[in-house]
Design an enzyme around this catalytic site. Sequence first.
Site, PDB file in Angstrom:
ATOM      1  CD1 TRP A 157      -0.148  -1.407   3.200  1.00 53.91           C
ATOM      2  CD2 TRP A 157       0.496   0.741   3.318  1.00 53.91           C
ATOM      3  NE1 TRP A 157       0.596  -1.251   4.341  1.00 53.91           N
ATOM      4  CE2 TRP A 157       1.001   0.061   4.452  1.00 53.91           C
ATOM      5  CE3 TRP A 157       0.768   2.107   3.183  1.00 53.91           C
ATOM      6  CZ2 TRP A 157       1.766   0.699   5.426  1.00 53.91           C
ATOM      7  CZ3 TRP A 157       1.525   2.741   4.149  1.00 53.91           C
ATOM      8  CH2 TRP A 157       2.020   2.042   5.255  1.00 53.91           C
ATOM      9  CG  ASN A 158       5.097   1.230   0.921  1.00 49.68           C
ATOM     10  OD1 ASN A 158       4.797   0.469   0.015  1.00 49.68           O
ATOM     11  ND2 ASN A 158       6.307   1.255   1.455  1.00 49.68           N
ATOM     12  N   PRO A 182      -3.570  -6.038  -5.675  1.00 48.17           N
ATOM     13  CG  PRO A 182      -5.067  -4.289  -6.109  1.00 48.17           C
ATOM     14  CD  PRO A 182      -4.816  -5.754  -6.398  1.00 48.17           C
ATOM     15  CB  ALA A 183      -1.996  -3.007  -0.663  1.00 48.38           C
ATOM     16  N   GLY A 237       6.450  -6.666   0.735  1.00 48.02           N
ATOM     17  CA  GLY A 237       5.677  -6.650   1.978  1.00 48.02           C
ATOM     18  C   GLY A 237       6.515  -7.195   3.122  1.00 48.02           C
ATOM     19  CB  SER A 238       5.523  -8.325   6.465  1.00 43.84           C
ATOM     20  OG  SER A 238       4.841  -9.544   6.292  1.00 43.84           O
ATOM     21  CD  GLU A 259      11.266  -3.950  -1.654  1.00 44.45           C
ATOM     22  OE1 GLU A 259      11.480  -3.932  -0.416  1.00 44.45           O
ATOM     23  OE2 GLU A 259      10.598  -3.103  -2.255  1.00 44.45           O
ATOM     24  CG  LEU A 260      10.734 -10.111   1.918  1.00 40.65           C
ATOM     25  CD1 LEU A 260      11.165 -11.449   2.476  1.00 40.65           C
ATOM     26  CD2 LEU A 260       9.267 -10.124   1.524  1.00 40.65           C
ATOM     27  CB  CYS A 293      10.653  -1.422   2.935  1.00 41.69           C
ATOM     28  SG  CYS A 293      10.768  -1.314   1.183  1.00 41.69           S
ATOM     29  CD  GLU A 391      10.136  -2.253   7.503  1.00 40.99           C
ATOM     30  OE1 GLU A 391       9.437  -3.281   7.517  1.00 40.99           O
ATOM     31  OE2 GLU A 391      10.631  -1.781   6.480  1.00 40.99           O
ATOM     32  CD  GLU A 468      10.309  -5.083  -7.095  1.00 43.13           C
ATOM     33  OE1 GLU A 468      10.203  -4.008  -6.481  1.00 43.13           O
ATOM     34  OE2 GLU A 468       9.385  -5.893  -7.212  1.00 43.13           O
TER      35      GLU A 468
HETATM   36  C1  SIN Z   1       9.287   0.577  -0.572  1.00 36.96           C
HETATM   37  O1  SIN Z   1       9.295   1.183   0.460  1.00 36.96           O
HETATM   38  O2  SIN Z   1       8.725  -0.542  -0.644  1.00 36.96           O
HETATM   39  C2  SIN Z   1       9.900   1.099  -1.839  1.00 36.96           C
HETATM   40  C3  SIN Z   1      10.630   2.354  -1.655  1.00 36.96           C
HETATM   41  C4  SIN Z   1      11.245   2.889  -2.913  1.00 36.96           C
HETATM   42  O3  SIN Z   1      10.957   2.451  -4.026  1.00 36.96           O
HETATM   43  O4  SIN Z   1      12.055   3.804  -2.793  1.00 36.96           O
END
Ligand code: SIN
Length: 489
Positions: A157-158, A182-183, A237-238, A259-260, A293, A391, A468
Amino acid sequence: MPLTLAHPELLRNANFIGGRWLAATDRTLAVTDPATGALIAQVPDSGANEARAATDAAHAAFPAWRRTPAKQRAQIIKRWNDLVTANQDDLGRLISREQGKPLAEGKGEVAYAASYIEWFAEQATRINGEVIPAPAPGRRMFALKEPVGIVAAITPWNFPAAMIARKIAPALAAGCTVVCKPAEDTPLTSLALVALAEQAGVPPGVLNIVTASRERTPEVVDSWLDDPRVRKITFTGSTPVGKHLARRSADTLKKLSLELGGNAPFIVFEDADLDAAIDGLMAAKFRNGGQTCVCPNRVFIQDAVHDAFAERLVARVAALQVGPATEASSQIGPMINERAVEKIERHVQDAVARGARILTGGVRLPALGPNYFAPTVLTNADATMACACEETFGPITPLTRFQDEGEVIAQANNTPFGLAAYFYSQDIRRVWRIADALETGIVAINEGAIAAEAAPFGGVKDSGYGREGSVHGLEDYLHTKYVCQGQLD
Ligand code: SIN
């Protein structure tokens, strides 16, 4: 305040499967504004049936899409980029409304998302194989690149636009077809992006999206995990969910990009340019209200500059404008939901109970709405505190004083996570010593803004694997086929 879009047709409330928009057949999921709790829209609360229908559509579309010439795929993805860019205002508004980041940041995220789409559109025509010198006469040997197949993209969602873009654009460029969930907090931006992909000419079945609540998400995802036709999962996500996906996809040996979570250290050495370090920390820490993250979670300041740094930082943090995403002056919006605010509050209370001192902030801001938390600086933080181990995902900056390089590297690496790390120093020898010693997938040296479409983004240890962005982010959607032809002499 009503959500007004220049193109109201971007506000979708249906799944997109096999080129058709399909409204909810039974249950719906309410999408709400994190600033007020007000209802924005209802979208389908999908389950296994919708997930399977999406896989069927992606399976049917795969043979034609993988054979579509790379140049044609590139042109379609390029048109998608053009449409996303042309609709930057509307998409920025959608992001801000459902996710809560200030409007300027929402529009910035659209540009960030478009940068991935454009980059992978260009890269689609550069998926080259290899000609291998044969070790014996009469043979020709090749390594060919092929799309892995159906990709399931599960997005957070972020960054509701950017994470869709950097998963789906390379998948399409590689010739994969996609099923996406999607979230649950932010499906509207994703649906709008898919509507623009449809407009750009992505053929029916190539890109499918189903929305689901937190409760029904396992039904959707399990359908994809169990289905041998789905060849790759890409997830942001987590860490516990990432590990679950890795375990559950073992039976069908899917390729995974995970990507955690992160627990980024931000280190300021006594030889650093303090102004630059404060600018970098403000940018990295308070982007999206600390809900990224890669944002610094632990801030280590060398003893000789600790107090000066803390004083200057507090002045900057206390001046941040907190308010609704819709107000031009807002720099920090609401947190995504009540659970997020509870965690932030717990981290502050735990830190104080263990000896930390609040230099600014440290409280909820109920006068603004239910999910606001004041940007906070804590001092005397240490490794026993929850904010150093978990986190926080919020606007909290815990400062820890350190004496020397060995001590701070040990502390920085003392975490199961390994996504990003930041440090500031002007000593060229130290710069490379520290960059080598940090156990993370990303190292930022004298820089707070690290993400870019041409750079490999991802972690090590419990922060996951796969990358990514960049050529590495495309490679993750391809496999290598060795072809050997004999009898040529
Ligand atoms: C993320 O927080 O999942 C991605 C952050 C970013 O793309 O800079």
